[in-house]
Design a protein around this motif. Sequence first.
Motif, PDB file in Angstrom:
ATOM      1  N   GLY A  38       0.812  -1.219   0.000  1.00 17.16           N
ATOM      2  CA  GLY A  38       0.000   0.000   0.000  1.00 17.16           C
ATOM      3  C   GLY A  38       0.838   1.258   0.000  1.00 17.16           C
ATOM      4  N   TYR A  39       1.955   1.221   0.727  1.00 23.20           N
ATOM      5  CA  TYR A  39       2.869   2.367   0.743  1.00 23.20           C
ATOM      6  C   TYR A  39       3.944   2.258  -0.337  1.00 23.20           C
ATOM      7  N   GLY A  40       4.219   1.031  -0.801  1.00 25.56           N
ATOM      8  CA  GLY A  40       5.358   0.820  -1.687  1.00 25.56           C
ATOM      9  C   GLY A  40       5.060   0.976  -3.164  1.00 25.56           C
ATOM     10  N   ILE A  41       3.838   0.649  -3.598  1.00 33.05           N
ATOM     11  CA  ILE A  41       3.510   0.730  -5.024  1.00 33.05           C
ATOM     12  C   ILE A  41       3.069   2.147  -5.358  1.00 33.05           C
ATOM     13  N   ARG A  42       3.728   2.755  -6.309  1.00 35.71           N
ATOM     14  CA  ARG A  42       3.388   4.105  -6.735  1.00 35.71           C
ATOM     15  C   ARG A  42       3.323   4.162  -8.254  1.00 35.71           C
ATOM     16  N   MET A  43       2.180   4.599  -8.766  1.00 37.47           N
ATOM     17  CA  MET A  43       1.996   4.766 -10.207  1.00 37.47           C
ATOM     18  C   MET A  43       2.320   6.195 -10.651  1.00 37.47           C
ATOM     19  N   GLU A  44       2.159   7.135  -9.727  1.00 40.65           N
ATOM     20  CA  GLU A  44       2.415   8.530 -10.066  1.00 40.65           C
ATOM     21  C   GLU A  44       3.919   8.775 -10.160  1.00 40.65           C
ATOM     22  N   VAL A  45       4.333   9.513 -11.179  1.00 44.02           N
ATOM     23  CA  VAL A  45       5.747   9.833 -11.373  1.00 44.02           C
ATOM     24  C   VAL A  45       5.971  11.292 -10.982  1.00 44.02           C
ATOM     25  N   THR A  46       6.795  11.528  -9.972  1.00 46.20           N
ATOM     26  CA  THR A  46       7.076  12.892  -9.518  1.00 46.20           C
ATOM     27  C   THR A  46       8.581  13.142  -9.545  1.00 46.20           C
ATOM     28  N   HIS A  47       8.932  14.430  -9.497  1.00 47.08           N
ATOM     29  CA  HIS A  47      10.330  14.863  -9.427  1.00 47.08           C
ATOM     30  C   HIS A  47      11.172  14.260 -10.562  1.00 47.08           C
ATOM     31  N   ARG A 170      -5.251   9.854  -6.139  1.00 49.05           N
ATOM     32  CA  ARG A 170      -4.354   9.229  -5.167  1.00 49.05           C
ATOM     33  C   ARG A 170      -4.038   7.797  -5.574  1.00 49.05           C
ATOM     34  N   ASP A 171      -2.767   7.438  -5.459  1.00 45.56           N
ATOM     35  CA  ASP A 171      -2.366   6.061  -5.745  1.00 45.56           C
ATOM     36  C   ASP A 171      -3.029   5.080  -4.787  1.00 45.56           C
ATOM     37  N   GLU A 172      -3.180   5.491  -3.531  1.00 42.03           N
ATOM     38  CA  GLU A 172      -3.768   4.598  -2.527  1.00 42.03           C
ATOM     39  C   GLU A 172      -5.171   4.160  -2.916  1.00 42.03           C
ATOM     40  N   ASN A 173      -5.950   5.073  -3.508  1.00 42.28           N
ATOM     41  CA  ASN A 173      -7.313   4.733  -3.897  1.00 42.28           C
ATOM     42  C   ASN A 173      -7.345   3.677  -4.996  1.00 42.28           C
ATOM     43  N   PHE A 235     -12.764  -7.741   7.851  1.00 42.32           N
ATOM     44  CA  PHE A 235     -13.044  -6.497   8.573  1.00 42.32           C
ATOM     45  C   PHE A 235     -11.744  -5.755   8.901  1.00 42.32           C
ATOM     46  N   ILE A 236     -10.695  -6.492   9.228  1.00 43.33           N
ATOM     47  CA  ILE A 236      -9.409  -5.850   9.548  1.00 43.33           C
ATOM     48  C   ILE A 236      -8.873  -5.109   8.329  1.00 43.33           C
ATOM     49  N   LEU A 237      -8.912  -5.762   7.167  1.00 46.23           N
ATOM     50  CA  LEU A 237      -8.415  -5.124   5.942  1.00 46.23           C
ATOM     51  C   LEU A 237      -9.268  -3.921   5.563  1.00 46.23           C
ATOM     52  N   PHE A 238     -10.558  -4.005   5.826  1.00 44.92           N
ATOM     53  CA  PHE A 238     -11.434  -2.860   5.555  1.00 44.92           C
ATOM     54  C   PHE A 238     -11.031  -1.663   6.407  1.00 44.92           C
ATOM     55  N   LEU A 239     -10.731  -1.919   7.681  1.00 43.86           N
ATOM     56  CA  LEU A 239     -10.312  -0.831   8.575  1.00 43.86           C
ATOM     57  C   LEU A 239      -8.979  -0.237   8.131  1.00 43.86           C
ATOM     58  N   TRP A 240      -8.043  -1.088   7.705  1.00 41.21           N
ATOM     59  CA  TRP A 240      -6.768  -0.577   7.200  1.00 41.21           C
ATOM     60  C   TRP A 240      -7.007   0.337   5.994  1.00 41.21           C
ATOM     61  N   ALA A 241      -7.849  -0.117   5.088  1.00 42.01           N
ATOM     62  CA  ALA A 241      -8.073   0.630   3.847  1.00 42.01           C
ATOM     63  C   ALA A 241      -8.735   1.976   4.112  1.00 42.01           C
ATOM     64  N   VAL A 242      -9.766   1.986   4.947  1.00 44.01           N
ATOM     65  CA  VAL A 242     -10.571   3.199   5.140  1.00 44.01           C
ATOM     66  C   VAL A 242      -9.923   4.173   6.114  1.00 44.01           C
ATOM     67  N   TYR A 243      -9.359   3.670   7.210  1.00 43.81           N
ATOM     68  CA  TYR A 243      -8.887   4.570   8.260  1.00 43.81           C
ATOM     69  C   TYR A 243      -7.378   4.832   8.237  1.00 43.81           C
ATOM     70  N   VAL A 244      -6.600   3.923   7.665  1.00 44.25           N
ATOM     71  CA  VAL A 244      -5.154   4.156   7.576  1.00 44.25           C
ATOM     72  C   VAL A 244      -4.797   4.771   6.225  1.00 44.25           C
ATOM     73  N   PHE A 245      -5.283   4.164   5.147  1.00 40.01           N
ATOM     74  CA  PHE A 245      -4.973   4.682   3.805  1.00 40.01           C
ATOM     75  C   PHE A 245      -6.008   5.691   3.316  1.00 40.01           C
ATOM     76  N   GLU A 246      -7.081   5.874   4.087  1.00 33.74           N
ATOM     77  CA  GLU A 246      -8.106   6.880   3.793  1.00 33.74           C
ATOM     78  C   GLU A 246      -8.711   6.708   2.398  1.00 33.74           C
ATOM     79  N   VAL A 247      -8.955   5.467   2.031  1.00 35.97           N
ATOM     80  CA  VAL A 247      -9.632   5.181   0.764  1.00 35.97           C
ATOM     81  C   VAL A 247     -11.126   5.415   0.965  1.00 35.97           C
ATOM     82  N   PRO A 248     -11.794   6.157   0.090  1.00 35.87           N
ATOM     83  CA  PRO A 248     -13.235   6.388   0.259  1.00 35.87           C
ATOM     84  C   PRO A 248     -14.022   5.094   0.078  1.00 35.87           C
TER      85      PRO A 248
END
Length: 370
Positions: A38-47, A170-173, A235-248
């Motif tokens: 979730g933190y490691g995969i990035r599709m957006e290219v910056t800098h 957002r990549d996270e979404n 349910f645990i993965l749902f909580l990670w997604a919504v409250y940690v990664f803030e996915v709508p």
Amino acid sequence: MNLNVIKAYLIKEITEIVRSRLIIAIYLLPTMIILLFGYGIRMEVTHTRTAIIDYDKSKLSNDLISKFEHSKYFDVKFYDIEENKALNLMKQAKLDALIIIPEDFEKRVLKGQKTEIGIYIDASFPMRGTTIESYIQGILLDVSTEYLKDYPKKYLISVNQRILFNQSMRDENAIVPGLLGIILFVAPAILSALLIVKEKETGTIFNFYSSPVNKIEFLIAKLTPVFLLHSINIFILFLWAVYVFEVPFRGNFFIYWITSEIYVFISLSIGLLVSIITKTQIVAIIMTVVITVLPGFLYSGIIMPISSLRNEAYIEAHLFPVMYYNHIIYDTFLIGQGFSSEKNILYFFILILYSLLLLTIGVRFMKKEL
């Protein structure tokens, strides 16, 4: 069906899972995967490391350079560098993009004459190169539209753009909902792949062979504890997604839950089938990883949209349940159509048929004899 026999086996299975500390892996592995990827995969290219050679030295070229300087997607490191030196830096992987603004650039633009800008991009990674190219084209279009707004309309290009479903880009979404499909496909399968083959290696399978317990009772007792434990992961993965990664989350939670339960059952059935046909735990784990991990990443929609696949790859994607599950999951998180979408209903019933088919095959392959 003897419920007392099933109860006794259930107690035995739960005791073994707790005693062998597999219960730690059941919850630790999915959490590690969603955090790492979730933190490691990035599709957006910056800098993007960029060099700009300006032969025009005009207001338009200065405005264009300013746009690149103030964009988070570009880091302009070199100005008016020699072309050969810039290309050598690109060969040494010290530069990602080179932009060359020709002489009389502004004059030709204002007169409506054809003009070109030289762009060199490091496309060693094609997806990254395509993304950088799109960013550069977007800035060029933005500058030309803004610069020529006071000139005759025939020179203007108007873009009315609306971003849907992932407005913040957002990549996270895009990544995290897809990871749920991979995790719930891999983790339950690996654990269930050890259920029967482990008893074959230790010899305790002979207790089943010599007992009056039938196949259905045995399989229910084997799968139920693992199914219930992994149901909590939903349910645990749902909580990670919504409250940690803030996915709508825009859909129906019941659809998310019931679809995930069916999907976990499919994963368990795959692992069970592998456990039945193999004789050692190592072979069972390797086979399960090949069956689940590789298709999980290739056909989950994270790396490449399924609609972009062609020929054999497109057919293969439809043979694995991860594609159908992830389509529904992306809908529940980002879109919210639910069962008002005919495609979601179709994919939901395909998952049900998939689970029944795998369970039937597993029961048929299970033998109560050597």
